[in-house]
Design a protein around this motif. Structure first.
Motif, PDB file in Angstrom:
ATOM      1  N   ASP A  37      21.882  49.208  -8.889  1.00 42.32           N
ATOM      2  CA  ASP A  37      21.251  47.979  -8.424  1.00 42.32           C
ATOM      3  C   ASP A  37      20.062  48.332  -7.456  1.00 42.32           C
ATOM      4  OD1 ASP A  37      22.611  49.001  -6.415  1.00 42.32           O
ATOM      5  OD2 ASP A  37      23.488  47.156  -5.636  1.00 42.32           O
ATOM      6  N   GLU A  38      19.510  49.591  -7.448  1.00 43.59           N
ATOM      7  CA  GLU A  38      18.723  50.137  -6.521  1.00 43.59           C
ATOM      8  C   GLU A  38      17.164  50.116  -7.201  1.00 43.59           C
ATOM      9  OE1 GLU A  38      18.324  52.877  -2.516  1.00 43.59           O
ATOM     10  OE2 GLU A  38      19.246  53.773  -4.406  1.00 43.59           O
ATOM     11  N   GLN A  39      15.965  49.422  -6.533  1.00 41.57           N
ATOM     12  CA  GLN A  39      14.802  49.654  -7.253  1.00 41.57           C
ATOM     13  C   GLN A  39      14.035  50.867  -6.525  1.00 41.57           C
ATOM     14  OE1 GLN A  39      13.945  47.488  -9.837  1.00 41.57           O
ATOM     15  NE2 GLN A  39      15.830  46.678  -9.635  1.00 41.57           N
ATOM     16  N   LEU A  40      13.122  51.244  -7.454  1.00 48.98           N
ATOM     17  CA  LEU A  40      12.423  52.392  -7.033  1.00 48.98           C
ATOM     18  C   LEU A  40      11.786  51.939  -5.598  1.00 48.98           C
ATOM     19  CD1 LEU A  40      11.256  55.097  -7.301  1.00 48.98           C
ATOM     20  CD2 LEU A  40       9.535  54.286  -8.955  1.00 48.98           C
ATOM     21  N   ASP A  41      10.880  51.095  -5.593  1.00 48.34           N
ATOM     22  CA  ASP A  41      10.199  50.787  -4.323  1.00 48.34           C
ATOM     23  C   ASP A  41      11.141  50.485  -3.043  1.00 48.34           C
ATOM     24  OD1 ASP A  41      11.550  48.366  -5.030  1.00 48.34           O
ATOM     25  OD2 ASP A  41       9.591  47.307  -4.849  1.00 48.34           O
ATOM     26  N   GLU A  42      12.510  50.216  -3.508  1.00 50.51           N
ATOM     27  CA  GLU A  42      13.310  50.002  -2.332  1.00 50.51           C
ATOM     28  C   GLU A  42      13.911  51.352  -1.852  1.00 50.51           C
ATOM     29  OE1 GLU A  42      17.849  48.035  -1.594  1.00 50.51           O
ATOM     30  OE2 GLU A  42      16.791  47.869  -3.501  1.00 50.51           O
ATOM     31  N   TYR A  43      14.024  52.219  -2.763  1.00 53.49           N
ATOM     32  CA  TYR A  43      14.532  53.531  -2.647  1.00 53.49           C
ATOM     33  C   TYR A  43      13.607  54.320  -1.820  1.00 53.49           C
ATOM     34  CZ  TYR A  43      15.505  58.535  -3.722  1.00 53.49           C
ATOM     35  OH  TYR A  43      15.670  59.999  -3.322  1.00 53.49           O
ATOM     36  N   LEU A  44      11.969  54.329  -1.941  1.00 56.66           N
ATOM     37  CA  LEU A  44      11.210  54.886  -1.375  1.00 56.66           C
ATOM     38  C   LEU A  44      11.085  54.454  -0.014  1.00 56.66           C
ATOM     39  CD1 LEU A  44       8.470  54.732  -4.089  1.00 56.66           C
ATOM     40  CD2 LEU A  44       9.986  56.752  -3.457  1.00 56.66           C
ATOM     41  N   VAL A  45      11.327  53.189   0.258  1.00 57.08           N
ATOM     42  CA  VAL A  45      10.904  52.845   1.882  1.00 57.08           C
ATOM     43  C   VAL A  45      12.246  52.822   2.513  1.00 57.08           C
ATOM     44  CG1 VAL A  45      10.942  50.713   3.039  1.00 57.08           C
ATOM     45  CG2 VAL A  45       9.405  50.812   0.818  1.00 57.08           C
ATOM     46  N   THR A  46      13.316  53.086   1.865  1.00 56.43           N
ATOM     47  CA  THR A  46      14.775  53.071   2.653  1.00 56.43           C
ATOM     48  C   THR A  46      14.946  54.573   3.005  1.00 56.43           C
ATOM     49  OG1 THR A  46      15.642  51.083   1.509  1.00 56.43           O
ATOM     50  CG2 THR A  46      17.095  52.388   2.914  1.00 56.43           C
ATOM     51  N   TRP A  47      14.952  55.662   1.823  1.00 51.56           N
ATOM     52  CA  TRP A  47      15.415  56.882   2.134  1.00 51.56           C
ATOM     53  C   TRP A  47      14.252  58.093   1.829  1.00 51.56           C
ATOM     54  CZ3 TRP A  47      20.182  56.266   3.534  1.00 51.56           C
ATOM     55  CH2 TRP A  47      20.862  55.117   3.241  1.00 51.56           C
ATOM     56  N   ARG A  48      13.163  57.853   1.513  1.00 49.23           N
ATOM     57  CA  ARG A  48      12.412  59.026   1.129  1.00 49.23           C
ATOM     58  C   ARG A  48      11.012  58.686   1.709  1.00 49.23           C
ATOM     59  NH1 ARG A  48      14.040  62.381  -2.650  1.00 49.23           N
ATOM     60  NH2 ARG A  48      12.198  63.608  -1.861  1.00 49.23           N
ATOM     61  N   LYS A  49      10.770  59.233   3.218  1.00 46.93           N
ATOM     62  CA  LYS A  49       9.600  59.063   3.547  1.00 46.93           C
ATOM     63  C   LYS A  49       8.875  60.293   3.196  1.00 46.93           C
ATOM     64  CE  LYS A  49       7.489  59.952   8.339  1.00 46.93           C
ATOM     65  NZ  LYS A  49       7.880  60.410   9.464  1.00 46.93           N
ATOM     66  N   ASP A  50       9.263  61.208   2.608  1.00 52.31           N
ATOM     67  CA  ASP A  50       8.449  62.304   2.010  1.00 52.31           C
ATOM     68  C   ASP A  50       7.402  62.032   0.783  1.00 52.31           C
ATOM     69  OD1 ASP A  50      10.751  62.263   0.765  1.00 52.31           O
ATOM     70  OD2 ASP A  50      10.754  64.457   0.042  1.00 52.31           O
ATOM     71  N   LEU A  51       8.375  60.964   0.055  1.00 46.62           N
ATOM     72  CA  LEU A  51       7.840  60.555  -1.164  1.00 46.62           C
ATOM     73  C   LEU A  51       7.001  59.619  -0.904  1.00 46.62           C
ATOM     74  CD1 LEU A  51      10.778  60.372  -3.581  1.00 46.62           C
ATOM     75  CD2 LEU A  51       9.154  61.952  -3.598  1.00 46.62           C
ATOM     76  N   ARG A  52       7.046  58.574   0.202  1.00 44.28           N
ATOM     77  CA  ARG A  52       6.192  57.606   0.726  1.00 44.28           C
ATOM     78  C   ARG A  52       4.704  58.275   1.020  1.00 44.28           C
ATOM     79  NH1 ARG A  52      10.189  55.559   3.779  1.00 44.28           N
ATOM     80  NH2 ARG A  52       9.001  55.942   5.634  1.00 44.28           N
ATOM     81  N   GLU A  53       4.892  59.420   1.732  1.00 45.77           N
ATOM     82  CA  GLU A  53       3.764  60.109   2.238  1.00 45.77           C
ATOM     83  C   GLU A  53       2.835  60.832   1.162  1.00 45.77           C
ATOM     84  OE1 GLU A  53       5.119  62.861   4.986  1.00 45.77           O
ATOM     85  OE2 GLU A  53       5.424  61.360   6.678  1.00 45.77           O
ATOM     86  N   LEU A  54       3.613  61.111  -0.022  1.00 45.18           N
ATOM     87  CA  LEU A  54       2.981  61.682  -1.123  1.00 45.18           C
ATOM     88  C   LEU A  54       2.089  60.630  -1.898  1.00 45.18           C
ATOM     89  CD1 LEU A  54       3.002  64.484  -2.619  1.00 45.18           C
ATOM     90  CD2 LEU A  54       4.457  63.394  -4.194  1.00 45.18           C
ATOM     91  N   VAL A  55       2.707  59.417  -2.125  1.00 49.53           N
ATOM     92  CA  VAL A  55       2.163  58.348  -2.666  1.00 49.53           C
ATOM     93  C   VAL A  55       0.931  57.673  -1.797  1.00 49.53           C
ATOM     94  CG1 VAL A  55       2.587  55.743  -3.198  1.00 49.53           C
ATOM     95  CG2 VAL A  55       4.013  57.489  -3.681  1.00 49.53           C
ATOM     96  N   GLU A  56       1.054  57.647  -0.470  1.00 48.47           N
ATOM     97  CA  GLU A  56      -0.169  57.380   0.388  1.00 48.47           C
ATOM     98  C   GLU A  56      -1.319  58.284   0.066  1.00 48.47           C
ATOM     99  OE1 GLU A  56       1.690  57.256   4.161  1.00 48.47           O
ATOM    100  OE2 GLU A  56       2.938  55.469   3.822  1.00 48.47           O
ATOM    101  N   ARG A  57      -1.126  59.570  -0.036  1.00 48.73           N
ATOM    102  CA  ARG A  57      -2.135  60.675  -0.173  1.00 48.73           C
ATOM    103  C   ARG A  57      -2.979  60.194  -1.651  1.00 48.73           C
ATOM    104  NH1 ARG A  57      -0.825  66.747   0.284  1.00 48.73           N
ATOM    105  NH2 ARG A  57      -2.865  66.755   0.098  1.00 48.73           N
ATOM    106  N   CYS A  58      -2.123  59.274  -2.254  1.00 48.24           N
ATOM    107  CA  CYS A  58      -2.874  59.150  -3.766  1.00 48.24           C
ATOM    108  C   CYS A  58      -3.376  57.689  -3.722  1.00 48.24           C
ATOM    109  CB  CYS A  58      -1.724  59.685  -4.773  1.00 48.24           C
ATOM    110  SG  CYS A  58      -1.298  61.201  -5.071  1.00 48.24           S
ATOM    111  N   GLY A  59      -3.752  57.594  -2.678  1.00 44.10           N
ATOM    112  CA  GLY A  59      -4.145  56.050  -2.774  1.00 44.10           C
ATOM    113  C   GLY A  59      -3.116  54.841  -2.839  1.00 44.10           C
TER     114      GLY A  59
END
Length: 344
Positions: free
Chosen positions: A140-162
C-alpha cells in the motif's frame, strides 16, 4: 504545465548498473519482448534499437555500467565512446535506472561522470531518474511516499536531475498500465526538451562523435561503391564517384556509428583513483544485500531507515556508533507506529 509537442524522433540513452532493470526498461519503452533484445546484449555491450511506441519514433541506446568501480580505464573509454557514437548527434534524454532497494553510491558517480563528460547542464536539464524494483515497496506504499519518508539519498539524486523521476513498473499491471507508463515518460522527455530550449543535448564530445560518424559514412559508401565497380568493370575503371548523397549516407549510418573508434575521453580525469578498492566496494555491496534480506523478516514497523542506523553503528563502532544506530532505529519505529495509527 502544458504538454510539449511530440518530437519527430526521440533518442534515449539508458544507463544503470549491470543486471535486471536496465534491459527491461529499454524493452518496455520500445514495446519489445525480452527475447527480442538478444541474450545478454544490454548487460555486456552497448546496444541500439529503433522502434515505434506511443506514436513516436524512438531510438534507445543501452550501455553497461562504465561508471562502476570494477571497470578498467580501457573499457571505460571504449564503452563511453561507443554509446556516444550510437546516440549521436546527441540524445534527448539520459534515463538513469536506479533500484529503489539499494544505496545510491554508483548512481551518484554516474551523474558526476556525466557532468564531466557533457557539461554542468546535462544532469539538471537532460536526465531523468527511472526507478526499478518498485515491487520491493510495501503493497500500500506509493513511490513518492517512500522517497519522502525513508530515502533521503534517492531524493537527493532526483533533485540533482531537476526533480524528474518516473517508473515503468505499473502496479496495475497489464499492457494498458505499461502503455500509460511509457506515454507519461515520453511526455516528460518532450517537456524536458522544451524547457531546455535545445533540440537535443549538444556539447564538444558529441560534436566530435558526429564529425567522425559523418567521415566514416563517406568512407563506407565509397568502399561499397568500389566493391560494386570492381565486380562489374576492369581495374582501370573501378574508381568510385566522389559525390555522396544523403540517402547513401543514411543507409550506412549504423555501420559508421559502430566503427567510429575511441573518442577523445580523458577517463583518468573523470574517474580519479580512489583509496577504495573493488574488493571493499564488493564487501559493502554484499553487506547491503544481506541487510535488505533481513528486512523481509523484520516487523513491518522496522523499516529501512532503521537499517541505515544499524549500518552507521556497525562502521562507527563503539558506544557512540551503537547510540546513533539505536536512535535512528527508535525514530523509524515511532514514525511507523504513528503512520499506522493515522491510517486506522
Amino acid at each position: 504545465m502544458s504538454a510539449a509537442a511530440p518530437q519527430a524522433e526521440l533518442r534515449l540513452v539508458v544507463l544503470g548498473r549491470t543486471g535486471p532493470g536496465q534491459s527491461p526498461a529499454g524493452c518496455t519503452i520500445l514495446g519489445l519482448q525480452d527475447s527480442e533484445q538478444g541474450p545478454g546484449e544490454a548487460v555486456s555491450q552497448e546496444c541500439k534499437h529503433r522502434g515505434q511506441n506511443a506514436d513516436r519514433q524512438l531510438v534507445v541506446v543501452s550501455s553497461p555500467a562504465w561508471f562502476s568501480s570494477g571497470c578498467s580505464p580501457e573499457d571505460r573509454r571504449k564503452q563511453i565512446s561507443s554509446f556516444v557514437a550510437l546516440s549521436s548527434p546527441g540524445p534527448h534524454a539520459f534515463l538513469l535506472c536506479v533500484p529503489v532497494n539499494q544505496p545510491t553510491d554508483g548512481e551518484d558517480k554516474a551523474l558526476d561522470a556525466l557532468t564531466k563528460l557533457f557539461g554542468p547542464s546535462v544532469v539538471s536539464r537532460h536526465t531523468i531518474v527511472l526507478f526499478t524494483h518498485t515491487e520491493e515497496l510495501e503493497e500500500d506504499e506509493q513511490l513518492d511516499e517512500y522517497l519522502v519518508t525513508w530515502r533521503k539519498d534517492l531524493r537527493e539524486l532526483v533533485e540533482r536531475c531537476g526533480g524528474r523521476y518516473h517508473t515503468l513498473e505499473s502496479r496495475s499491471g497489464g499492457e494498458a498500465g505499461e502503455r500509460d507508463a511509457v506515454e507519461e515518460l515520453l511526455q516528460m522527455v518532450e517537456q524536458m526538451v522544451k524547457e531546455s530550449g535545445t533540440q537535443h543535448l549538444s556539447c564538444p564530445l558529441y560534436d566530435e562523435a558526429e564529425e567522425r560518424v559523418r567521415q566514416r559514412q563517406v568512407e563506407v559508401v565509397r568502399r561499397r561503391r568500389a566493391e560494386e565497380l570492381s565486380e562489374e568493370a576492369s581495374p582501370s575503371d573501378s574508381q568510385p564517384e566522389e559525390n555522396v548523397t544523403e540517402e547513401e549516407l543514411e543507409s550506412v549510418r549504423d555501420e559508421a556509428e559502430r566503427s567510429v573508434g575511441d573518442l577523445d575521453v580523458d577517463v583518468d580525469d573523470i574517474f580519479p583513483s580512489t583509496s577504495v578498492s573493488p574488493s571493499s566496494s564488493s564487501f559493502l555491496q554484499g553487506l547491503w544485500e544481506k541487510l535488505m534480506d533481513w528486512l523481509r523478516w523484520l516487523p513491518r514497523l522496522v523499516r529501512r531507515e532503521a537499517l541505515f542506523g544499524a549500518l552507521v553503528g556497525l562502521f562507527m563502532g563503539g558506544p557512540f556508533g551503537g547510540m546513533v544506530g539505536a536512535t535512528v532505529g527508535s525514530v523509524a519505529t515511532e514514525v511507523g507506529r504513528r503512520k499506522t495509527q493515522k491510517t486506522k
